[in-house]
Design an enzyme around this catalytic site. Structure first.
Site, PDB file in Angstrom:
ATOM      1  N   LEU A 195      73.447  51.942  24.384  1.00 35.90           N
ATOM      2  CA  LEU A 195      72.985  52.378  23.072  1.00 35.90           C
ATOM      3  C   LEU A 195      73.750  53.641  22.713  1.00 35.90           C
ATOM      4  O   LEU A 195      74.047  54.460  23.595  1.00 35.90           O
ATOM      5  CB  LEU A 195      71.485  52.686  23.076  1.00 35.90           C
ATOM      6  N   ASP A 196      74.064  53.819  21.434  1.00 39.20           N
ATOM      7  CA  ASP A 196      74.643  55.081  20.991  1.00 39.20           C
ATOM      8  C   ASP A 196      73.712  56.223  21.379  1.00 39.20           C
ATOM      9  O   ASP A 196      72.482  56.064  21.397  1.00 39.20           O
ATOM     10  CB  ASP A 196      74.819  55.100  19.466  1.00 39.20           C
ATOM     11  N   SER A 197      74.277  57.377  21.650  1.00 40.17           N
ATOM     12  CA  SER A 197      73.468  58.538  22.019  1.00 40.17           C
ATOM     13  C   SER A 197      72.332  58.822  21.033  1.00 40.17           C
ATOM     14  O   SER A 197      71.200  59.054  21.448  1.00 40.17           O
ATOM     15  CB  SER A 197      74.375  59.773  22.169  1.00 40.17           C
ATOM     16  N   THR A 245      70.721  56.783  19.107  1.00 40.18           N
ATOM     17  CA  THR A 245      69.793  55.664  18.990  1.00 40.18           C
ATOM     18  C   THR A 245      68.805  55.695  20.145  1.00 40.18           C
ATOM     19  O   THR A 245      69.177  55.943  21.288  1.00 40.18           O
ATOM     20  CB  THR A 245      70.556  54.326  19.006  1.00 40.18           C
TER      21      THR A 245
END
Length: 284
Positions: free
Chosen positions: A81-83, A85
């Site tokens: 996951l993106d940081s 998110t």
């Protein structure tokens, strides 16, 4: 010191505010990742901001650390996951399970559900976004912009919109493909940037939301992951869920001039409230 030690999910060296959601007998583990925590350390070894407080091997996609007894323990990152998110992210406690689940991701046998708080409400309450995303690649040490064009497909559904507050809408998003930043880019492309997105969002709108509610994070959340995979000759099914963080409600329920609780300011004078009602929160 022993060569390697089998670990229990409860013994994982979890990063800041990371929570164990679910684990099965095969060693597949679902964690609840907060916004701001990285899926793995970056190359400067920012372990204190990562999913696990452990060394990370980028080639093997493998965490490793020593337990209190000095034994070597390992875990494999299954997805990212993106940081900014938050929500469900998967790791595995043995490589065979990690490989099996990654194969399911590649074969589209994984269903993921996200929620995003976006600017404006779509004119059609449910539908499919099919787009082509450009990707920059590095070749021979040189960046080539838009060198690849990749299809991206997501289903969306309006869950809730607002009257009298910010012109925002809660969307349920179900990606069919899994491109980098796919949901963030598609929301922007369809004129519904995600609130708090510092890369693809509406920066002036983000500042207004932050000023009035105190909410500064990206309002994108991985709420549910369901995976079907084969392991040791058997078909397995795994589901993990994560509740929507409170920041979503803080923005959805904000009304100018009213103290709605967490993250909002004290009531504003009548004249200020009226000005905001006519200017800031008018629906485009």
């Amino acid at each position: 010191m022993s060569e390697e030690s089998q670990i229990l999910p409860e013994a994982l060296p979890l990063g800041p505010d990371v929570r164990l959601i679910e684990a099965n007998k095969d060693g597949l583990v679902a964690l609840d990742k907060p916004s701001g925590v990285m899926s793995h350390p970056n190359r400067h070894e920012e372990r204190h901001r990562a999913l696990l407080d452990a060394h990370y091997d980028y080639e093997r996609e493998e965490f490793s650390w020593e337990n209190d007894a000095g034994d070597i323990c390992r875990a494999w990152l299954v997805n990212r996951l993106d940081s900014p998110t938050s929500g469900v992210i998967l790791i595995a406690l043995n490589k065979e399970v990690a490989d099996a689940v990654k194969q399911s991701f590649a074969a589209h046998r994984v269903n993921k559900t996200y929620y995003a708080l976006v600017k404006r409400t779509p004119g059609v309450p449910a539908g499919v976004w099919s787009d082509v995303l450009s990707k920059t690649i590095v070749r021979g040490g040189r960046k080539i912009k838009d060198a690849q064009r990749l299809p991206a497909k997501s289903r969306y559904q309006v869950v809730k919109d607002t009257v009298g507050g910010f012109p925002v809408c809660l969307l349920k998003l179900m990606p069919v493909t899994g491109r980098t930043h796919q949901l963030r880019i598609q929301c922007k492309s369809h004129n519904h940037p995600i609130v708090g997105d510092q890369t693809y969002g509406s920066f002036s709108f983000n500042r207004e939301v932050a000023a009035e509610t105190g909410v500064k994070r990206l309002l994108l959340h991985s709420a549910e992951t369901t995976v079907n995979y084969a392991y040791q000759g058997k078909s397995q099914h795994f589901t993990a869920k994560s509740a929507l963080p409170a920041e979503f409600d803080a923005v959805l329920k904000f009304r100018p001039g009213l103290n709605t609780g967490r993250g909002t300011r004290a009531p504003m004078p009548h004249s200020s409230s009226r000005a905001l009602s006519g200017r800031r929160f008018r629906r485009p």
